[in-house]
Scaffold this motif. Structure first.
Motif, PDB file in Angstrom:
ATOM      1  N   LYS A   1      32.342  25.657  16.045  1.00  5.65           N
ATOM      2  CA  LYS A   1      33.717  26.151  15.908  1.00  5.65           C
ATOM      3  C   LYS A   1      34.411  25.984  17.243  1.00  5.65           C
ATOM      4  O   LYS A   1      35.690  25.475  17.291  1.00  5.65           O
TER       5      LYS A   1
ATOM      6  N   GLU B   1      35.765  23.629   3.192  1.00  6.01           N
ATOM      7  CA  GLU B   1      36.072  24.219   4.186  1.00  6.01           C
ATOM      8  C   GLU B   1      36.405  25.586   3.496  1.00  6.01           C
ATOM      9  O   GLU B   1      36.288  26.829   4.045  1.00  6.01           O
TER      10      GLU B   1
ATOM     11  N   PHE C   1      30.778  25.801   7.704  1.00  9.52           N
ATOM     12  CA  PHE C   1      31.171  25.898   9.236  1.00  9.52           C
ATOM     13  C   PHE C   1      31.518  24.450   9.799  1.00  9.52           C
ATOM     14  O   PHE C   1      31.913  24.354  10.714  1.00  9.52           O
TER      15      PHE C   1
ATOM     16  N   ILE D   1      37.403  23.167  10.629  1.00 12.40           N
ATOM     17  CA  ILE D   1      35.989  23.034  10.808  1.00 12.40           C
ATOM     18  C   ILE D   1      36.006  21.749  11.215  1.00 12.40           C
ATOM     19  O   ILE D   1      36.630  20.959  10.971  1.00 12.40           O
TER      20      ILE D   1
END
Length: 275
Positions: free
Chosen positions: A9, A172, A177, A198
């Motif tokens: 992330k 998403e 992730f 993401i």
């Protein structure tokens, strides 16, 4: 530094490229981990590059758990993602959660990957709610090879391109992730990457993804059945291995190997007592 889903992330937020490779065994995983990669995918591609199948469809949960356990023992800092094999999540949400749990609990993976977009929203959502991180996979999804009529680039016409955008957004929203984009035109990939918060991980999807993944046997020239167009060969280890094997055979036959330095010694007086 230990790589986690949070690492992925933050890389997207910082515009830092992510790197992934496949691995299927302890020693290879250890080498890749030591190189400093972000993630290893224990891919169902093992069906082709390790088990000799013509596609990924014959790979079982037992295959995936076996190889994932080996890989997980070889890494210290790399995020290990394990593929959900064909028919391990297609049948029901319950099966998806149970089988994802097995890859985490028995295989010691850190996350799982499954193929599909809108149609697997409920599976991704349920697995994520079971506290299991999910990586999505859209575009050329190898488990759908029969439906696609072969390994073909996806999203080339308007309708198909819109479907891929919808799939990416669904993955998403379901809580994944990250998402793998495989065999997708580069300009479409750039659009999808811009739309998502993401990270996108590309394979045959151009440079505009947030990261890249390759099958390690492909990029090292170790798998000779076929080479996808998108693969760059960083080494020709397959040919070097073949030469080494041939040299070994020749040296054994000619008595060159093993030499004295490869053996162990014993006192001569011990030998004399044996006669």
């Amino acid at each position: 530094m230990k790589n986690t889903v949070v690492t992925f992330k933050k890389a997207k937020e910082m515009n830092e490229k992510l790197t992934m490779l496949t691995a299927y065994d302890y020693s290879t995983a250890q080498l890749i981990d030591n190189a400093g990669i972000n993630g290893i995918l224990v891919g169902d591609s093992l069906g082709m590059v390790c088990l000799g199948y013509e596609d990924t469809l014959s790979v079982t949960m037992e295959d995936m758990i076996h190889h994932t356990k080996a890989v997980s023992r070889g890494v210290k800092n790399t995020l290990v993602v394990a593929d959900m094999p064909f028919m391990s999540y297609h049948t029901s949400v319950y099966d998806a959660v149970v089988n994802a749990g097995r890859l985490i609990k028995e295989g010691r993976a850190h996350a799982i990957k499954l193929e599909g977009g809108v149609e697997v929203y409920d599976k991704i959502d349920a697995v994520v709610k079971a506290s299991i991180p999910v990586m999505g996979h859209i575009g050329l999804t190898p488990q759908s090879v029969n439906a696609f009529g072969g390994f073909k680039v996806q999203g080339k016409d308007e309708q198909a391109a819109k479907k891929l955008i919808e799939d990416a957004i669904a993955v998403e929203k379901a809580g994944a992730f990250a998402v793998v984009l495989e065999g997708v035109p580069s300009k479409l990939v750039a659009l999808i990457t811009e739309k998502l918060s993401i990270p996108t991980i590309g394979i045959g999807a151009g440079v505009d993804c947030d990261g890249q993944i390759l099958v390690y046997q492909d990029m090292l020239g170790m798998f000779s059945d076929f080479t996808p167009k998108f693969v760059k060969k960083y080494e020709t280890l397959g040919e070097k291995m073949k030469i080494a094997f041939e040299t070994y055979i020749e040296e054994v036959k000619n008595g060159v190997f093993p030499a004295e330095e490869h053996g162990f010694k014993i006192d001569e007086e011990v030998i004399e007592k044996l006669y």
